[in-house]
Design a protein around this motif. Structure first.
Motif, short mmCIF file in Angstrom:
data_model
loop_
_atom_site.label_atom_id
_atom_site.label_comp_id
_atom_site.label_asym_id
_atom_site.label_seq_id
_atom_site.Cartn_x
_atom_site.Cartn_y
_atom_site.Cartn_z
N ASP A 1 -13.31 9.97 47.59
CA ASP A 1 -12.33 9.73 48.42
C ASP A 1 -12.55 10.79 49.64
OD1 ASP A 1 -10.91 7.92 46.93
OD2 ASP A 1 -9.59 9.15 45.75
N LYS A 2 -13.42 11.77 49.38
CA LYS A 2 -13.49 12.76 50.39
C LYS A 2 -14.31 12.23 51.74
CE LYS A 2 -11.28 16.57 48.44
NZ LYS A 2 -10.26 16.96 49.06
N VAL A 3 -15.13 11.13 51.20
CA VAL A 3 -16.56 10.90 52.15
C VAL A 3 -15.94 10.33 53.40
CG1 VAL A 3 -18.34 9.46 52.23
CG2 VAL A 3 -17.93 10.62 50.30
N MET A 4 -14.76 9.49 53.67
CA MET A 4 -14.52 8.76 54.80
C MET A 4 -13.86 9.83 55.81
SD MET A 4 -13.04 5.03 55.75
CE MET A 4 -11.31 5.25 55.48
N PRO A 5 -12.91 10.81 55.12
CA PRO A 5 -12.44 11.68 56.21
C PRO A 5 -13.61 12.69 56.48
CG PRO A 5 -11.05 11.65 54.06
CD PRO A 5 -12.04 10.52 53.70
N HIS A 6 -14.68 13.09 55.88
CA HIS A 6 -15.79 13.75 56.41
C HIS A 6 -16.26 13.01 57.46
CE1 HIS A 6 -19.65 15.68 56.34
NE2 HIS A 6 -19.07 16.62 55.87
N PHE A 7 -16.53 11.81 57.17
CA PHE A 7 -17.53 11.05 58.32
C PHE A 7 -16.59 11.04 59.59
CE2 PHE A 7 -18.52 7.21 60.57
CZ PHE A 7 -19.74 7.32 60.85
N MET A 8 -15.23 10.95 59.50
CA MET A 8 -14.42 10.81 60.63
C MET A 8 -14.26 12.11 61.39
SD MET A 8 -11.16 8.86 58.96
CE MET A 8 -9.91 9.05 60.40
N VAL A 9 -14.52 13.27 60.49
CA VAL A 9 -14.46 14.33 61.21
C VAL A 9 -15.62 14.81 62.11
CG1 VAL A 9 -14.59 17.18 60.79
CG2 VAL A 9 -12.91 15.70 59.67
N THR A 10 -16.82 14.50 61.34
CA THR A 10 -18.32 14.84 61.95
C THR A 10 -18.66 13.85 62.94
OG1 THR A 10 -19.32 13.91 59.99
CG2 THR A 10 -18.72 16.21 60.05
N LYS A 11 -18.47 12.44 62.87
CA LYS A 11 -19.33 11.49 63.63
C LYS A 11 -18.21 10.86 64.78
CE LYS A 11 -23.48 12.18 62.52
NZ LYS A 11 -24.15 12.52 63.83
N ILE A 12 -16.98 10.77 64.63
CA ILE A 12 -16.29 9.77 65.30
C ILE A 12 -16.02 10.62 66.55
CG2 ILE A 12 -13.88 8.53 65.47
CD1 ILE A 12 -14.51 7.75 62.34
N PRO A 13 -16.02 9.88 67.69
CA PRO A 13 -15.85 10.70 69.01
C PRO A 13 -14.05 10.78 69.26
CG PRO A 13 -16.64 8.54 69.52
CD PRO A 13 -16.94 8.64 67.89
N ALA A 14 -14.02 11.78 69.87
CA ALA A 14 -12.62 12.29 70.61
C ALA A 14 -11.98 10.98 70.95
CB ALA A 14 -12.58 13.38 71.44
N GLY A 15 -10.77 10.86 70.75
CA GLY A 15 -10.05 9.52 71.20
C GLY A 15 -10.15 8.59 70.11
N LEU A 16 -11.17 8.06 69.81
CA LEU A 16 -11.28 7.11 68.64
C LEU A 16 -10.87 7.69 67.41
CD1 LEU A 16 -14.84 5.62 69.40
CD2 LEU A 16 -12.55 4.75 70.01
N VAL A 17 -10.82 9.18 66.93
CA VAL A 17 -10.20 9.42 65.76
C VAL A 17 -8.75 9.25 65.84
CG1 VAL A 17 -10.00 11.73 64.64
CG2 VAL A 17 -12.08 11.27 65.62
N GLY A 18 -8.14 9.72 66.88
CA GLY A 18 -6.77 9.34 67.13
C GLY A 18 -6.40 7.77 66.73
N LEU A 19 -7.14 7.23 67.19
CA LEU A 19 -6.89 5.58 66.86
C LEU A 19 -6.94 5.19 65.31
CD1 LEU A 19 -8.71 3.74 69.94
CD2 LEU A 19 -6.19 3.95 69.59
N ILE A 20 -7.96 5.63 65.00
CA ILE A 20 -8.32 5.47 63.32
C ILE A 20 -7.31 6.05 62.54
CG2 ILE A 20 -9.82 6.05 61.61
CD1 ILE A 20 -12.19 5.34 63.65
N VAL A 21 -6.74 7.42 62.81
CA VAL A 21 -6.07 8.16 61.99
C VAL A 21 -4.51 7.40 62.31
CG1 VAL A 21 -4.58 10.14 62.02
CG2 VAL A 21 -6.81 10.45 62.37
N SER A 22 -4.15 6.74 63.45
CA SER A 22 -3.01 5.78 63.75
C SER A 22 -3.07 4.89 62.65
CB SER A 22 -3.03 5.61 65.17
OG SER A 22 -2.70 6.65 66.00
N ALA A 23 -4.24 4.31 62.75
CA ALA A 23 -4.43 3.15 61.58
C ALA A 23 -4.18 3.44 60.34
CB ALA A 23 -6.04 2.44 61.85
N ILE A 24 -4.64 4.57 59.79
CA ILE A 24 -4.54 5.30 58.37
C ILE A 24 -2.91 5.42 58.27
CG2 ILE A 24 -4.99 6.83 56.77
CD1 ILE A 24 -7.71 7.02 58.05
N LEU A 25 -2.34 5.97 59.49
CA LEU A 25 -0.85 6.26 59.34
C LEU A 25 -0.25 4.88 58.84
CD1 LEU A 25 -0.47 8.88 61.72
CD2 LEU A 25 -0.02 9.31 59.54
N SER A 26 -0.52 4.05 59.87
CA SER A 26 0.17 2.66 59.66
C SER A 26 0.14 2.26 58.40
CB SER A 26 -0.17 1.64 60.83
OG SER A 26 -1.70 1.23 60.70
N ALA A 27 -1.12 2.27 57.69
CA ALA A 27 -1.40 1.96 56.41
C ALA A 27 -0.29 2.58 55.41
CB ALA A 27 -2.81 1.74 55.83
#
Length: 528
Positions: free
Chosen positions: A342-368
């Motif tokens: 369960d820790k892997v995807m948050p770690h990938f988001m922190v280290t590899k997803i560029p600024a701006g896109l992280v907000g979009l993906i977090v919004s998607a997780i929030l919507s879920a």
């Protein structure tokens, strides 16, 4: 790019804040229509079928799917996907039998008919089971989203749950079921786009792309659906298929979240179509998350140093503060992929997803998360109002009093869900804990529901006796693993996901047996 204290860029934080504000504004918009309790709970039966279908799909596609499914695929294989494979059969039963049944009763609560069939005890029992299921669902989702956002922001899980919970409570209380459904329509699109974006970002960061994923997964047996042997002690294909069928039967046929939506449709045909639209969307969407988990496994397989970083963090979280470096190292080395999936995807988001896109993906997780929690709050409030408060405390409430009660109950269950999420901090797998708790609570009410629907001859005493026996079976299967080694032969030998299967069948079959016994006894008395 400037960042806030926890490490999340301000641009991403701004996107998340805008998303949360937009959800609240939706609640404010629909609040103008909520002038009656019927509007709050049924939206006057004017929601189109396609919107209801997207809403049900959004409820299924919770943050447990977003984080738990990739974690399961990373730590194991695709065995849990069999749950999705079972959906079409359960949907067929629901569309054929359950939708016409609920539409014909006209009752907004899924549990009112229990009293008509077996008496007040049955209605109260089913409501308690449902509310416990909702607390488990909301708690696991609150925990899942907090787990992800903590890795991104550094803020405490408790603070994240409180902020998100308050936003959900505001728009759910103000907007009612209409706001819930229409925000879920938007959230269904957002979360699906977010999943596709995550998959794309993993593949472009992985040398070899899809070919590497396929080859790595094939070598590690990551695409297996589980053993096809008739073994019910392990998580085999058949165990998950049976679990999925019974839990989806409960979802479509007994869960107030879904039953309430059947009443918002303009016609029974629209309600049936909404079920099938959910299935058509959810099955490939859930497969997408298993693919994401396999892609993450391939990516981290090429970066073992990142895995060690995750394992170290998990070891620190599980040990008491101030533990020695040796203790941390020893635990770190003992951890298996299933322990930190369960820790892997948050770690990938922190280290590899560029600024701006992280907000979009977090919004998607929030919507879920928000879609499932908001519907759970609305459904719990409706059931509490209809089946508990108005049944036992105040039967002659006017419409304004009922609406006020719904507001208060929605807030109350939202707060309870937050507390349940806090209590789950530290669990090993979000998906596992949700499946275990839902199977335990749902088994009792599904067995009783099927007994009342199928066996017209079963009376109050037979149903009560069968339910008592079923409860004993469920408790034994759920907690016998706690027995000391001396009594190990008394432990449940079956897999924990079989609780809902055996519990449901136990109540149903015992009910049929006692119906015949009581019937034979009455016949004997009549002749004597």
């Amino acid at each position: 790019m400037s960042k806030i204290t926890g490490g999340l860029p301000i641009l991403d934080l701004g996107i998340i804040v805008i998303y949360l504000a937009a959800m609240i504004l939706v609640g404010i918009y629909f609040s103008r229509r909520n002038k009656s309790a019927e509007q709050f709970t049924k939206a006057s039966g004017l929601i189109p079928g396609w919107a209801i279908g997207l809403s049900i799909y959004a409820t299924f596609l919770s943050s447990n799917t977003f984080l738990g499914v990739p974690g399961k695929a990373f730590g194991g294989n695709w065995n849990a996907f069999v749950f999705s494979i079972s959906m079409p059969l359960a949907a067929w039963v629901a569309a054929r039998y359950f939708v016409p049944f609920y539409r014909s009763t006209g009752e907004i609560s899924a549990y009112t008919h229990f009293e008509h069939r077996f008496g007040p005890w049955a209605r109260t029992y089913a409501v308690i089971c449902f509310l416990l299921t909702q607390l488990a669902r909301m708690g696991s989702i609150f925990f899942g989203i907090a787990l992800s956002l903590q890795a991104l922001t550094g803020y405490s899980m408790q603070l994240i749950m409180i902020v998100m919970g308050l936003c959900i409570i505001i728009y759910t209380v103000m907007g009612g079921i209409e706001a819930v459904i229409w925000t879920e329509v938007v959230q269904a699109v957002v979360k699906t786009f977010g999943a596709l974006l995550i998959l794309y970002l993993i593949l472009i960061n992985l040398p070899g792309g899809a070919e590497t994923v396929i080859e790595t997964g094939r070598r590690a047996n990551k695409f297996s659906l589980g053993s096809f042997a008739p073994d019910f002690r392990e998580s085999s294909f058949w165990v998950i298929l049976l679990y999925g069928f019974f839990i989806n039967l409960n979802n479509f046929g007994m869960d107030q979240n879904y039953v309430q939506r059947y009443h918002t449709a303009a016609s029974p045909q629209a309600a049936r179509r909404s079920i099938w639209l959910c299935v058509v969307l959810y099955v490939p969407a859930s497969l997408l998350f298993f693919i994401i988990g396999s892609c993450l496994f391939a990516y981290y397989n090429q970066h073992p140093e990142l895995i060690e970083s995750i394992r170290h963090q998990v070891a620190l979280e599980r040990l008491p503060p101030g533990s020695s470096a040796e203790a941390v190292t020893a635990l770190q080395q003992s951890l298996e992929p299933a322990d930190y999936g369960d820790k892997v995807m948050p770690h990938f988001m922190v280290t590899k997803i560029p600024a701006g896109l992280v907000g979009l993906i977090v919004s998607a997780i929030l919507s879920a998360a928000m879609s499932t929690i908001s519907s759970g709050m609305n459904a719990s409030a409706t059931v509490f109002s209809e089946d508990i408060y108005q049944r036992y405390f105040s039967k002659n409430m006017n419409d304004r009093q009922r609406l006020r009660l719904l507001y208060v109950a929605t807030t109350f269950f939202g707060l309870l869900g937050m507390f349940a999420g806090v209590a789950m901090i530290g669990v090993k797998s979000i998906l596992d804990v949700w499946w275990e708790l839902s199977g335990m609570f749902a088994a009792g009410m599904l067995g009783l529901f099927l007994l009342g629907l199928i066996s017209r001859r079963t009376g109050n005493h037979a149903a009560m006796t069968a339910t008592a026996i079923g409860l004993l079976i469920i408790l034994w299967m759920s907690f016998s693993h706690l027995l000391p080694e001396t009594y190990s032969e008394l432990r449940n030998p079956l897999h924990k996901n079989m609780v809902i299967v055996v519990g449901t069948l136990g109540i149903f079959l015992a009910g049929l047996l006692f119906t015949r016994l009581y019937g034979a006894r009455k016949a004997t008395r009549k002749h004597t």
